[in-house]
Design a protein around this motif. Sequence first.
Motif, PDB file in Angstrom:
ATOM      1  N   GLY A  83      -4.059  -2.817  -8.224  1.00  0.00           N
ATOM      2  CA  GLY A  83      -5.452  -3.050  -7.853  1.00  0.00           C
ATOM      3  C   GLY A  83      -5.918  -4.446  -8.231  1.00  0.00           C
ATOM      4  O   GLY A  83      -6.606  -5.121  -7.455  1.00  0.00           O
ATOM      5  N   LEU A  84      -5.545  -4.890  -9.421  1.00  0.00           N
ATOM      6  CA  LEU A  84      -5.890  -6.252  -9.842  1.00  0.00           C
ATOM      7  C   LEU A  84      -5.215  -7.292  -8.949  1.00  0.00           C
ATOM      8  O   LEU A  84      -5.835  -8.285  -8.552  1.00  0.00           O
ATOM      9  CB  LEU A  84      -5.504  -6.473 -11.309  1.00  0.00           C
ATOM     10  N   PHE A  85      -3.958  -7.053  -8.618  1.00  0.00           N
ATOM     11  CA  PHE A  85      -3.243  -7.972  -7.725  1.00  0.00           C
ATOM     12  C   PHE A  85      -3.903  -8.006  -6.349  1.00  0.00           C
ATOM     13  O   PHE A  85      -4.100  -9.078  -5.766  1.00  0.00           O
ATOM     14  CB  PHE A  85      -1.771  -7.559  -7.608  1.00  0.00           C
ATOM     15  N   PHE A  86      -4.268  -6.833  -5.817  1.00  0.00           N
ATOM     16  CA  PHE A  86      -4.918  -6.743  -4.507  1.00  0.00           C
ATOM     17  C   PHE A  86      -6.244  -7.499  -4.521  1.00  0.00           C
ATOM     18  O   PHE A  86      -6.537  -8.278  -3.614  1.00  0.00           O
ATOM     19  CB  PHE A  86      -5.120  -5.271  -4.128  1.00  0.00           C
ATOM     20  N   GLY A  87      -7.053  -7.287  -5.564  1.00  0.00           N
ATOM     21  CA  GLY A  87      -8.322  -8.003  -5.687  1.00  0.00           C
ATOM     22  C   GLY A  87      -8.130  -9.505  -5.785  1.00  0.00           C
ATOM     23  O   GLY A  87      -8.879 -10.288  -5.188  1.00  0.00           O
ATOM     24  N   PHE A  88      -7.101  -9.930  -6.534  1.00  0.00           N
ATOM     25  CA  PHE A  88      -6.792 -11.350  -6.667  1.00  0.00           C
ATOM     26  C   PHE A  88      -6.453 -11.954  -5.303  1.00  0.00           C
ATOM     27  O   PHE A  88      -6.953 -13.016  -4.933  1.00  0.00           O
ATOM     28  CB  PHE A  88      -5.627 -11.543  -7.646  1.00  0.00           C
ATOM     29  N   VAL A  89      -5.610 -11.247  -4.538  1.00  0.00           N
ATOM     30  CA  VAL A  89      -5.221 -11.744  -3.212  1.00  0.00           C
ATOM     31  C   VAL A  89      -6.433 -11.788  -2.286  1.00  0.00           C
ATOM     32  O   VAL A  89      -6.620 -12.764  -1.548  1.00  0.00           O
ATOM     33  CB  VAL A  89      -4.082 -10.885  -2.620  1.00  0.00           C
ATOM     34  N   LEU A  90      -7.275 -10.748  -2.326  1.00  0.00           N
ATOM     35  CA  LEU A  90      -8.483 -10.758  -1.495  1.00  0.00           C
ATOM     36  C   LEU A  90      -9.353 -11.968  -1.810  1.00  0.00           C
ATOM     37  O   LEU A  90      -9.896 -12.613  -0.909  1.00  0.00           O
ATOM     38  CB  LEU A  90      -9.285  -9.466  -1.687  1.00  0.00           C
ATOM     39  N   GLN A  91      -9.496 -12.273  -3.087  1.00  0.00           N
ATOM     40  CA  GLN A  91     -10.298 -13.423  -3.497  1.00  0.00           C
ATOM     41  C   GLN A  91      -9.658 -14.723  -3.006  1.00  0.00           C
ATOM     42  O   GLN A  91     -10.344 -15.606  -2.494  1.00  0.00           O
ATOM     43  CB  GLN A  91     -10.465 -13.430  -5.018  1.00  0.00           C
ATOM     44  N   LYS A  92      -8.342 -14.850  -3.165  1.00  0.00           N
ATOM     45  CA  LYS A  92      -7.647 -16.091  -2.799  1.00  0.00           C
ATOM     46  C   LYS A  92      -7.697 -16.377  -1.300  1.00  0.00           C
ATOM     47  O   LYS A  92      -7.749 -17.536  -0.903  1.00  0.00           O
ATOM     48  CB  LYS A  92      -6.190 -16.060  -3.272  1.00  0.00           C
ATOM     49  N   ILE A  93      -7.659 -15.337  -0.449  1.00  0.00           N
ATOM     50  CA  ILE A  93      -7.675 -15.573   1.000  1.00  0.00           C
ATOM     51  C   ILE A  93      -9.094 -15.656   1.553  1.00  0.00           C
ATOM     52  O   ILE A  93      -9.277 -15.888   2.737  1.00  0.00           O
ATOM     53  CB  ILE A  93      -6.857 -14.521   1.779  1.00  0.00           C
ATOM     54  N   GLY A  94     -10.097 -15.469   0.688  1.00  0.00           N
ATOM     55  CA  GLY A  94     -11.479 -15.600   1.118  1.00  0.00           C
ATOM     56  C   GLY A  94     -12.127 -14.309   1.579  1.00  0.00           C
ATOM     57  O   GLY A  94     -13.259 -14.324   2.068  1.00  0.00           O
ATOM     58  N   ALA A  95     -11.448 -13.177   1.422  1.00  0.00           N
ATOM     59  CA  ALA A  95     -11.982 -11.912   1.910  1.00  0.00           C
ATOM     60  C   ALA A  95     -13.131 -11.380   1.068  1.00  0.00           C
ATOM     61  O   ALA A  95     -13.816 -10.448   1.478  1.00  0.00           O
ATOM     62  CB  ALA A  95     -10.870 -10.857   1.981  1.00  0.00           C
ATOM     63  N   ALA A  96     -13.379 -11.951  -0.104  1.00  0.00           N
ATOM     64  CA  ALA A  96     -14.502 -11.518  -0.943  1.00  0.00           C
ATOM     65  C   ALA A  96     -15.766 -12.307  -0.617  1.00  0.00           C
ATOM     66  O   ALA A  96     -16.801 -12.086  -1.222  1.00  0.00           O
ATOM     67  CB  ALA A  96     -14.151 -11.673  -2.420  1.00  0.00           C
ATOM     68  N   ASP A  97     -15.685 -13.206   0.358  1.00  0.00           N
ATOM     69  CA  ASP A  97     -16.841 -13.990   0.797  1.00  0.00           C
ATOM     70  C   ASP A  97     -17.338 -13.407   2.113  1.00  0.00           C
ATOM     71  O   ASP A  97     -16.660 -13.515   3.142  1.00  0.00           O
ATOM     72  CB  ASP A  97     -16.438 -15.453   0.978  1.00  0.00           C
ATOM     73  N   PRO A  98     -18.518 -12.769   2.119  1.00  0.00           N
ATOM     74  CA  PRO A  98     -18.980 -12.113   3.346  1.00  0.00           C
ATOM     75  C   PRO A  98     -19.164 -13.074   4.520  1.00  0.00           C
ATOM     76  O   PRO A  98     -19.004 -12.676   5.668  1.00  0.00           O
ATOM     77  CB  PRO A  98     -20.301 -11.463   2.938  1.00  0.00           C
ATOM     78  N   GLN A  99     -19.462 -14.323   4.254  1.00  0.00           N
ATOM     79  CA  GLN A  99     -19.640 -15.264   5.364  1.00  0.00           C
ATOM     80  C   GLN A  99     -18.316 -15.515   6.089  1.00  0.00           C
ATOM     81  O   GLN A  99     -18.290 -15.634   7.309  1.00  0.00           O
ATOM     82  CB  GLN A  99     -20.232 -16.590   4.875  1.00  0.00           C
ATOM     83  N   ILE A 100     -17.221 -15.546   5.355  1.00  0.00           N
ATOM     84  CA  ILE A 100     -15.907 -15.720   5.986  1.00  0.00           C
ATOM     85  C   ILE A 100     -15.576 -14.504   6.847  1.00  0.00           C
ATOM     86  O   ILE A 100     -15.045 -14.631   7.956  1.00  0.00           O
ATOM     87  CB  ILE A 100     -14.816 -15.981   4.924  1.00  0.00           C
ATOM     88  N   ILE A 101     -15.917 -13.315   6.352  1.00  0.00           N
ATOM     89  CA  ILE A 101     -15.669 -12.090   7.132  1.00  0.00           C
ATOM     90  C   ILE A 101     -16.530 -12.084   8.389  1.00  0.00           C
ATOM     91  O   ILE A 101     -16.049 -11.782   9.486  1.00  0.00           O
ATOM     92  CB  ILE A 101     -15.923 -10.832   6.272  1.00  0.00           C
TER      93      ILE A 101
END
Length: 188
Positions: free
Chosen positions: A10-28
Amino acid sequence: MSIVLAIVLGLFFGFVLQKIGAADPQIIIDMLRLKNLHLMKAILLAIGLSSLALFSLLNLGFIDMGNLSVKASYVGVIVGGAIMGLGWAISGFCPGTGLAALGTGRKDALFFVLGGLVGAQLFTLVYAALKGTFLFKSLGGKMTLAATGNNALQTFFPSISAVLVAGAIAIILILIAWKLPEKQGDNF
């Protein structure tokens, strides 16, 4: 041990989401508006590679099909998926990206996560009343794309190995990801 593995993954998945920009709603939102396709490329590549890995490991016997759960399709799955998609387009978060964004301290993510929990609780409260409605009408039961060694499941391509079907889909998704431009207006 399984809870430790779940936390690490889960921590790895969250880290990857953050790194690819998926935690930024504007990018989505830009991805959904087809303005910035970087995230879509990452998603397609991830789906392609993980599908290929999963079905290869199933075929090689490293993963037992009994550990996977194929869910039956219902009308409510389509309705729920449409509601989730609408919420995703409006908020810029899906459940995974919302939690990753919450981990970065975004206040809008806090409201998104709380809203999801309230929605889940409301569904739990009205489930008994909804259970007998058209929302739980079956759309054909449990089905997979190809034979996975579990004869109890219907398949769209019963005579083709799941590894071949997953491999073909994976290659198509990887090629699409490779050919997609980063931003709208780039050469396709």
